[in-house]
Write an enzyme that holds these catalytic residues in place. Structure first.
Site, mmCIF file in Angstrom:
data_model
loop_
_atom_site.group_PDB
_atom_site.id
_atom_site.type_symbol
_atom_site.label_atom_id
_atom_site.label_comp_id
_atom_site.label_asym_id
_atom_site.label_seq_id
_atom_site.Cartn_x
_atom_site.Cartn_y
_atom_site.Cartn_z
ATOM 1 N N ASP A 186 -5.110 -3.894 2.503
ATOM 2 C CA ASP A 186 -5.605 -4.715 3.331
ATOM 3 C C ASP A 186 -5.222 -6.136 3.059
ATOM 4 O O ASP A 186 -5.451 -7.154 3.952
ATOM 5 C CB ASP A 186 -7.209 -4.474 3.896
ATOM 6 C CG ASP A 186 -7.858 -5.220 3.011
ATOM 7 O OD1 ASP A 186 -7.783 -4.726 1.487
ATOM 8 O OD2 ASP A 186 -9.059 -5.601 3.081
ATOM 9 N N ASP A 224 -6.060 1.167 -1.782
ATOM 10 C CA ASP A 224 -7.023 0.238 -1.762
ATOM 11 C C ASP A 224 -8.380 0.645 -1.390
ATOM 12 O O ASP A 224 -8.569 1.810 -0.724
ATOM 13 C CB ASP A 224 -6.570 -1.050 -1.161
ATOM 14 C CG ASP A 224 -7.543 -2.032 -1.798
ATOM 15 O OD1 ASP A 224 -7.997 -2.352 -2.742
ATOM 16 O OD2 ASP A 224 -7.936 -2.845 -0.627
ATOM 17 N N ASP A 257 -11.950 -1.519 -0.926
ATOM 18 C CA ASP A 257 -12.658 -2.602 -0.082
ATOM 19 C C ASP A 257 -11.530 -3.011 1.190
ATOM 20 O O ASP A 257 -10.658 -3.554 1.065
ATOM 21 C CB ASP A 257 -13.124 -3.858 -0.800
ATOM 22 C CG ASP A 257 -13.986 -3.360 -2.112
ATOM 23 O OD1 ASP A 257 -15.156 -3.350 -1.645
ATOM 24 O OD2 ASP A 257 -13.611 -3.203 -3.120
#
Length: 354
Positions: free
Chosen positions: A230, A27, A29
């Protein structure tokens, strides 16, 4: 206090965690960067991973930007070529339709430039709302765009009511901005759903399609592919849906308290403070590690005085999971969880998009 479980399992004989895998789906961001700035340690870690010969595909639900734009941002923060590529939820949506429509088929593209570019790349014909009246549109792709208007949402709704297939790139309700969370694509999709009572087909996280596309790019087996993310509800749930191992990092959106209370479908294989966990020895979240962590009768979680080290993070998580699975109570006191994060060195980070 609840007695600790025994038999914590580790895989320390194999070196670093990333050495266990042939490819990484990462991922962006909250994992690699937050806004314009790199997450500390992420760029150096990625350089080491790529230098080891492990392939990396960055997979993002953010449909507004093209892979080229995302790649340019990565290079600007120091993630140099080669050895990696980018896939977006727009590309996942386009790939889904390309398997079902003839080449050149007209598809309404609502969202940022990344939506139209993905459709064209897949051999389809993107059409914008002003041109709908002069074109026979056979499908719709709706993704996030900063300039999406009421007229565009109304046009999507009109076509959906006529039975035109509707594909949403993702259903993230919020999008991070410098001023705080703003409405994401999920909020715009919800507006259309409210007007039509129809649910779209979604190709982004937490479904498996985006991960399948990324794994095809890597050309790796399921058991040789690791997802890093996250957000529990998108990255980790998506990895589990795609039958892939996952590393959850606490440098972005989801926090330690959420991880401790995560349902089975959102529980990762590994946890680390940040992406540097890829370079440390693998420590699977399987069983409770000895007596490092205790839980009081009122559900408060305590780390044994004098203990330190990264094993404590795994110990807190696995102890909480074991207690909850056995029907015990764990406190949801926010101050306690913030204190544990400080004690473990995983203080809160800005909220980010998957």
């Amino acid at each position: 206090m609840l007695p600790p479980s025994e038999g914590f399992q580790t895989d320390r004989s194999t070196g670093s965690l990333v050495a266990e895998y042939d490819g990484v789906i990462c991922d962006l961001d909250g994992v690699v960067y937050r806004g314009d700035a790199a997450v500390p340690g992420a760029v150096a870690t990625l350089r080491d991973v790529l230098a080891s010969g492990v392939g990396v595909v960055f997979a993002t639900n953010n449909a507004s930007r093209s892979p080229e734009e995302v790649s340019r941002h990565l290079r600007e923060i120091g993630v140099e070529d080669p050895g990696w590529s980018v896939v977006t939820s727009s590309q996942s949506a386009a790939a889904y339709l390309a398997k079902r429509l003839p080449p050149g088929a007209s598809v309404l593209a609502v969202g940022g430039p990344g939506v139209s570019e993905a459709l064209a790349e897949a051999g389809l014909g993107p059409v914008r709302v002003p041109d709908v009246a002069d074109t026979t549109v056979v499908a719709i792709v709706q993704g996030l765009g900063m300039e999406v208007t009421w007229r565009e949402l109304a046009a999507v709704g009109n076509l959906v009511r006529r039975g035109v297939p509707w594909v949403a790139t993702n259903r993230d309700l919020t999008f991070p901005t410098a001023d705080g969370p703003a409405p994401g694509n999920g909020a715009l999709v919800a507006a259309v759903r409210t007007a039509t009572t129809v649910d779209p087909h979604v190709t982004g996280k937490p479904g498996p399609a985006l991960f399948d596309l990324a794994r095809a790019r890597l050309d790796t087996r399921h058991d040789a592919t690791l997802v890093c993310g996250d957000r529990l509800d998108t990255d980790i749930a998506g990895a589990n849906a795609a039958r892939l191992d996952s590393l959850f990092v606490l440098s972005g959106a989801s926090r330690l308290q959420e991880l401790a209370f995560a349902p089975d479908c959102q529980r990762p294989t590994y946890v680390a403070r940040d992406l540097t966990g890829l370079l440390k020895s693998p420590l699977r979240l399987r069983q409770t590690p000895g007596d490092l962590v205790e839980i009081s009768p009122d559900g408060f979680v305590y780390v044994r005085e004098g203990d330190s080290g990264r094993d404590l993070l795994q110990a807190v998580v696995t102890t909480a999971w074991a207690a909850l699975d056995d029907g015990h109570t764990i406190s949801s006191n926010a101050a306690m969880w913030r204190g544990l994060e400080r004690q473990l060195g995983v203080d809160s980070a800005p909220i980010t998009l998957a």
